[in-house]
Design an enzyme around this catalytic site. Structure first.
Site, PDB file in Angstrom:
ATOM      1  N   LYS A 203       0.817  -1.219   0.000  1.00  0.00           N
ATOM      2  CA  LYS A 203       0.000   0.000   0.000  1.00  0.00           C
ATOM      3  C   LYS A 203       0.850   1.268   0.000  1.00  0.00           C
ATOM      4  O   LYS A 203       0.371   2.351  -0.318  1.00  0.00           O
ATOM      5  CB  LYS A 203      -0.976  -0.002   1.173  1.00  0.00           C
ATOM      6  CG  LYS A 203      -0.382  -0.273   2.541  1.00  0.00           C
ATOM      7  CD  LYS A 203       0.265   0.911   3.203  1.00  0.00           C
ATOM      8  CE  LYS A 203       0.855   0.541   4.553  1.00  0.00           C
ATOM      9  NZ  LYS A 203       1.634   1.620   5.172  1.00  0.00           N
ATOM     10  N   THR A 260      -3.375   5.272   5.146  1.00  0.00           N
ATOM     11  CA  THR A 260      -2.115   5.874   4.706  1.00  0.00           C
ATOM     12  C   THR A 260      -2.298   6.764   3.476  1.00  0.00           C
ATOM     13  O   THR A 260      -1.452   7.603   3.198  1.00  0.00           O
ATOM     14  CB  THR A 260      -1.058   4.778   4.445  1.00  0.00           C
ATOM     15  OG1 THR A 260       0.237   5.352   4.427  1.00  0.00           O
ATOM     16  CG2 THR A 260      -1.312   4.061   3.142  1.00  0.00           C
TER      17      THR A 260
END
Length: 343
Positions: A203, A260
């Site tokens: 990610k 994030t």
């Protein structure tokens, strides 16, 4: 601000060694100490350990957090790991081998070992737990991975936080799950350690991409598109390496990705924002106190995608920006101009 969730004292007191005194390592050590465990936090540098012990704070990484009096901070790995029931490794991926080369002899036989580092080794593509297994072979260690949407600063402030603890040995995972879950931290078990570790690592490239879009001044349409198509990319690569697809829809995949890519505390998103504003990668990294794992992970992800023939257009463009000097705007334009396909 809402009242924090305060950890309750536990009946079973564990001896825990946390290796790595960065923000997440410090947060896990503080959290576990407040719950009543016997916790020792290992700092690589003696000066850092002395400063933290003297001031009762980690001024470099979590300056607003008061360290519990019972928390021991030391630069002596043997002292920290002696007779530990649980060792938590929170060492940045690019330093993992070099650090464990020097401290692995101190790892106690039979202890549980949790990797709380999100990343992949560049040259080998190994997951962090795979690297750790090389150093603990023959010592009957149950190796696990801890991942999920978790900012260190929010955990120590008592914000409810949910993470995934992955281990093939579910009996061992249940034991560590109970050890770590109290107060503001709740851990969920998962046997798919491959999926959990890939979710946490892959990610990062998508977070840099969303940051780039933000830095260029694009809005939420762009961010939503990158998160959604990014989830498709990281799931495809993780599954190609043996992960279960449903794992990537949980905390360690989608949950961590959303955090994030949108959170103001995200280091990888910050790197992307500054790249989008036109700053050089070297200038950005030089100005950061904390490590942005995504910069390293992009290299491993790019090479893995090529080797496994997995289409990863977003990651490939981030790689081109970081490694080949491609402009952020040109990368976005090339993504939008790709051949039209089915979803």
């Amino acid at each position: 601000m809402s009242d924090p969730v305060v950890p309750q004292k536990l009946r079973n007191r564990w001896k825990i060694a946390v290796l790595g005194a960065g923000s997440w390592g410090t947060a896990l050590a503080v959290h576990s100490s407040l719950a009543g465990h016997d916790v020792r936090l290992w700092a690589r540098r003696q000066l850092a350990a002395d400063a933290m012990s003297r001031s009762g704070k980690n001024a470099d990484y979590l300056p607003r957090c008061e360290l519990p009096e019972a928390l021991v901070v030391s630069a002596d790995a043997e002292e920290c790991m002696a007779d530990a029931d649980l060792v938590i490794s929170v060492i940045p991926s690019r330093f993992l081998r070099s650090v464990w080369d020097g401290i692995s002899d101190a790892f106690p036989s039979g202890a549980h070992l949790v990797s709380a580092t999100k990343g992949l080794e560049d040259k080998t593509g190994l997951r962090m737990s795979q690297v750790l297994s090389e150093y603990t072979s023959g010592r009957e260690a149950s190796i696990m991975a801890l991942s999920g949407p978790s900012f260190a600063a929010e955990l120590v402030e008592g914000h409810p936080t949910a993470v995934t603890l992955a281990c093939a040995n579910l009996e061992a995972a249940e034991s560590v799950q109970a050890c770590l879950s109290h107060g503001p931290l709740r851990a969920y078990r998962n046997a798919d350690i491959v999926g959990v570790e890939h979710g946490g690592a892959l990610k990062n490239a998508i977070a840099i991409a969303t940051g780039i879009a933000d830095g260029l001044g694009f809005g939420t349409n762009s961010r939503a598109a990158l998160i959604t198509r990014g989830l498709k990319e990281l799931t495809s690569l993780a599954v190609a390496r043996g992960a279960r697809p449903d794992t990537l829809m949980g905390l360690a995949g989608l949950g961590d990705l959303v955090l994030t890519c949108t959170g103001s505390l995200s280091r990888n998103r910050h790197v992307g924002i500054e790249l989008g504003k036109g700053r050089s990668l070297e200038e950005i990294i030089d100005g950061m106190q904390m490590v942005a794992e995504g910069v390293e992970t992009v290299l491993a992800t790019f090479h893995l995608g090529r080797r496994l023939k997995v289409k990863m257009p977003i990651t490939n463009e981030v790689y081109a920006i970081l490694q080949e000097g491609k402009s952020a705007r040109a990368a976005i334009e090339d993504l939008m101009a790709r051949t039209l396909v089915e979803e």
